[in-house]
Design an enzyme around this catalytic site. Structure first.
Site, mmCIF file in Angstrom:
data_model
loop_
_atom_site.group_PDB
_atom_site.id
_atom_site.type_symbol
_atom_site.label_atom_id
_atom_site.label_comp_id
_atom_site.label_asym_id
_atom_site.label_seq_id
_atom_site.Cartn_x
_atom_site.Cartn_y
_atom_site.Cartn_z
ATOM 1 N N LYS A 83 3.833 -1.361 -1.032
ATOM 2 C CA LYS A 83 4.693 -2.212 -0.029
ATOM 3 C C LYS A 83 5.345 -3.275 -1.215
ATOM 4 O O LYS A 83 4.717 -3.775 -1.997
ATOM 5 C CB LYS A 83 3.458 -2.996 0.426
ATOM 6 C CG LYS A 83 3.246 -2.535 1.733
ATOM 7 C CD LYS A 83 2.352 -2.959 2.662
ATOM 8 C CE LYS A 83 1.979 -4.508 2.849
ATOM 9 N NZ LYS A 83 1.115 -4.898 3.609
ATOM 10 N N GLU A 117 0.966 1.562 7.041
ATOM 11 C CA GLU A 117 0.291 0.490 7.749
ATOM 12 C C GLU A 117 0.577 0.727 9.265
ATOM 13 O O GLU A 117 0.964 -0.394 9.469
ATOM 14 C CB GLU A 117 1.009 -0.935 7.083
ATOM 15 C CG GLU A 117 -0.068 -1.884 7.410
ATOM 16 C CD GLU A 117 0.188 -3.180 6.909
ATOM 17 O OE1 GLU A 117 0.197 -3.208 5.679
ATOM 18 O OE2 GLU A 117 0.857 -4.156 7.502
ATOM 19 N N ARG A 129 -4.545 0.867 7.601
ATOM 20 C CA ARG A 129 -4.254 0.054 6.525
ATOM 21 C C ARG A 129 -4.178 -1.573 6.957
ATOM 22 O O ARG A 129 -4.389 -2.437 5.938
ATOM 23 C CB ARG A 129 -2.990 0.363 5.710
ATOM 24 C CG ARG A 129 -2.745 -0.445 4.700
ATOM 25 C CD ARG A 129 -1.454 0.585 3.919
ATOM 26 N NE ARG A 129 -0.911 -0.563 2.751
ATOM 27 C CZ ARG A 129 -0.133 -0.225 1.715
ATOM 28 N NH1 ARG A 129 0.526 0.958 2.008
ATOM 29 N NH2 ARG A 129 0.135 -0.989 0.970
#
Ligand code: NAD
Length: 374
Positions: free
Chosen positions: A143, A246, A250
């Site tokens: 990320k 995600e 997650r």
């Protein structure tokens, strides 16, 4: 040197962890990327401590490293800073055969990762984290983002690093406050993913008096610390492998982040370190779980006790329930009226809670802000 493989749909890559491995960055990188121009990016503090070692190590392996030093700090994680990196990279003639190394904490890693994801539609990048937070969390999982004036991490991408190299010895120079902030993220894994890790952290906590945690490296010792970091990275790796983008699982790693981001926003990103705000957010989320009877009283109290041992700066006098609740409402609007909290339901396990009563949420904030009790 310990190695953990992270396997995502986008890429399989190793996380190397060891003591004193900064001097081997060049040889480790050369196992994965052939000799090429490399741009090392770090902030001022990290530059004075580790840039020389990193540069020399890369030169020994035939790389041609260039160094770019950032001002540093959350307020510098901007599109403008990324644009400066594009200019520098273009001036140096970096192309897709080049690579970039993020040497430092999560701010550097997020910004450099964003640069790497977008420059020439994607360059390989290496994470060399030097904060506890970056070692256990931000360097793994891909990320990457910069902040926008309207909120944190709003401009970003998923771009996995080519490899991660964590030298535990760099934590020896980490200021206590930064150590504490990273410790909060470590606790997060224990609370939502692993009862065993939670109990290990609880045991350590019981043997440490308040204030000593920040001297972490010396008090806890490199060996124990490395084992805890290995555990956290393994947990994150297993989660990222199942849900890279995600979309589902997650999101449990956002425990404490809904309240935490609101605390950061309400204090204009200048008062709390990210980990400190998340620690506060986790305390509030646990209190919410207790009030909603999502978790039993003794477990909830144990989680709160562990989190409360992390030192946080005093709450700013002017910070009101309305300001924190207002920041949450803004988040809710952005997410199409859905406010999702990750709540612990037992030690090592969490559930998602959508749109709980806002009145209850305000009560929880009120209890958290000292002197704001009715
Ligand atoms: N991408 C993700 O998955 C993810 C996850 C969690 C947090 N984050 C982001 O991480 C950022 C916070 O990261 P951080 O706490 O590492 O902040 P940071 O990068 O600002 O580092 C903290 C401070 O420590 C200094 N420092 C770093 N290493 C040092 C060392 N070894 N010795 C002495 N000083 C050192 C830095 O110069 C800086 O002043 C936030 O922007 C947050 O949004 C990202």
């Amino acid at each position: 040197m310990y190695k953990i493989m992270i396997k995502t749909g986008q890429k399989h890559y190793p996380v190397y962890l060891g003591k004193g491995i900064m001097e081997s960055v060049g040889s480790v990188v050369s196992r994965h990327l052939s000799a090429r121009p490399v741009l090392i990016v770090c902030d001022k503090n990290v530059s004075s401590l580790y840039a020389k070692k990193c540069l020399e190590s890369l030169r020994r392996e035939g790389f041609k490293p260039h160094l770019e030093i950032l001002e540093g700090g959350e307020r510098g994680k901007t599109l403008e800073a990324a644009a400066n990196l594009y200019t520098r990279a273009l001036e140096l003639g970096l192309d897709r055969h080049s690579a970039v190394i993020a040497l430092g904490g999560g701010v550097t890693g997020d910004l450099v990762g964003f640069f790497a994801a977008t420059y020439l539609r994607g360059l390989p990048f290496v994470q060399v984290p030097t904060t506890l937070l970056a070692m256990v969390d931000s360097s793994v999982g891909g990320k990457v983002a910069v902040n926008h004036p309207l909120g944190k991490n709003l401009i970003g991408a998923f771009h996995q690093p080519a490899l991660v190299i964590s030298d535990i010895h760099t934590l020896e120079t980490l200021p206590p406050r930064e150590f504490n902030a990273g410790w909060a993220e470590l606790i997060k894994y224990g609370v939502v993913c692993s009862k065993k890790l939670f109990k290990r952290l609880e045991l350590l906590n019981n043997n440490l008096s308040r204030g000593r945690l920040g001297k972490g490296f010396k008090v806890i010792g490199a060996h124990k610390l490395m084992n805890l970091i290995i555990r956290a990275v393994s947990i994150k790796g297993a989660i990222v492998c199942r849900d890279e983008k995600e979309e589902n699982l997650r999101r449990v790693l956002n425990f404490g982040h809904t309240f935490g981001h609101a605390l950061e926003a309400a204090t204009h990103y200048g008062h709390y370190l990210h980990g400190e705000a998340v620690a506060g957010g986790m305390i509030m989320a646990t209190e919410l779980a207790l009030r909603l009877k999502q978790i039993d009283e003794p477990s909830g109290r144990r989680i709160k006790a562990l989190l409360e041992n992390i030192e946080r700066p005093p709450t700013p006098g002017g910070l009101t329930v309305e300001a924190v609740a207002g920041a949450l409402s803004y988040d809710k609007k952005r997410k199409k009226e859905e406010l999702v909290f990750v709540l612990p339901c037992r030690l090592g396990k969490a559930v998602f809670c959508k749109n709980p009563s806002f009145h209850l949420v305000e009560k929880v904030i009120e209890e958290f802000l000292p002197g704001k009790h009715s």
